[in-house]
Design an enzyme around this catalytic site. Sequence first.
Site, short mmCIF file in Angstrom:
data_model
loop_
_atom_site.label_atom_id
_atom_site.label_comp_id
_atom_site.label_asym_id
_atom_site.label_seq_id
_atom_site.Cartn_x
_atom_site.Cartn_y
_atom_site.Cartn_z
N GLU A 1 7.96 3.13 12.71
CA GLU A 1 6.80 2.46 12.10
C GLU A 1 7.15 1.02 11.72
OE1 GLU A 1 4.39 4.66 9.25
OE2 GLU A 1 4.46 2.91 7.92
N HIS B 1 -2.52 2.12 12.94
CA HIS B 1 -3.00 2.72 11.70
C HIS B 1 -4.36 2.08 11.41
CE1 HIS B 1 1.24 3.86 10.00
NE2 HIS B 1 1.25 3.83 11.31
N GLN C 1 14.72 -1.46 -4.21
CA GLN C 1 13.56 -1.31 -3.33
C GLN C 1 13.12 0.15 -3.22
OE1 GLN C 1 14.32 -1.48 0.92
NE2 GLN C 1 12.70 -3.02 1.11
#
Length: 308
Positions: A17, A77, A214
Amino acid sequence: MRIDKLFGQGEPVFSFEFFPPKTPEGEANLFQAVEELRALDPAYVSVTYGAGGGTRDKTLDIVTRIRRDYGLEAMAHFTCVGATERELRDTLDRFRDAGIENVLALRGDPPQGQDEWVRTEGGLEHSAELVALLAGGYPFAVAGACFPETHIHATSREDDLRHLKAKVDAGVQFLITQLFFDNGVYEDFVARAREIGIDVPIVPGIMPITNVAQIKRITELCGSGLPGHLLAQLEARAEDPGAVSDFGVAYATLQCAELLAMGAPGIHFYTLNRSPATRAILSALQLMRPWARAPRAALRRAAAPATS
Ligand code: FAD
């Protein structure tokens, strides 16, 4: 190529992705990652749909370029955020006219600064409505998102699963999970999904950890758990970014190997537009795969006397 046709062929379906970058430099990084990851021969890649207006047109542009210039299948998407049904149809018409064959149908998150989801006037409320719209008039294979640890806005675990079943019944052909770090969570979720009659492939979504701050931020936003033992290992390395990445790659490799051995239909890697971690993990999996999927046969082979 329709991605739904790839499942059940005996090979795990590996996918990457990416997200549409905001700057020319980010775009150069993205295409460098695509180039480097292409060598691993993924079944397909996917490109997210921006939450705000800015990067939306970029999804179509990047999917088109990946398909045309890199020869990879790319799934777009698509969300319901900030668009009327007419506008959603217009974008889907453009996807279709550009030759896109696969769409991940999502509701999307509330815009930044807004906690509650509010339907756009003339728009759609839930992803199942978008799935129905897609299934009713478009030639795409349709994927959907699912949440092994329950969606953050769900009224209950049971309601969330019931809504997922309705979404699949509306026309979803395969599901991709939110990221998770405990394979027991996936195993339990798949069992509950099968019990309620969800019978499409459920592909685990895996994010290699490369940065402690993160991953804490991401898991907090999406509601995925960071198991205590994992967090302790990360915090012990927090001052050494290289050690965090090495550990993150090792953890994700073991996690994926176990998932494949459990019968997962593939792995969807959240790459964050970077190639090194995903490349290391998938390269190792490609060596391990026969052992992971058929350990007994592999052991028998290893134990058999050599024939001359
Ligand atoms: P839905 O399926 O509509 O579910 C949202 C909530 O509504 C859930 O709590 C559900 O239980 C509830 N619900 C569903 N149906 C009903 C009903 N009939 N009645 C009452 N409640 C209901 N976001 C982006 O903006 N862009 C992306 O590209 C993107 N890609 C993603 C890819 C993956 C693999 C995943 C897992 C997530 C992605 N997201 C993306 C995030 C996603 O848009 C958000 O998590 C969003 O909040 C939920 O989307 P959904 O499609 O699951 O929504």
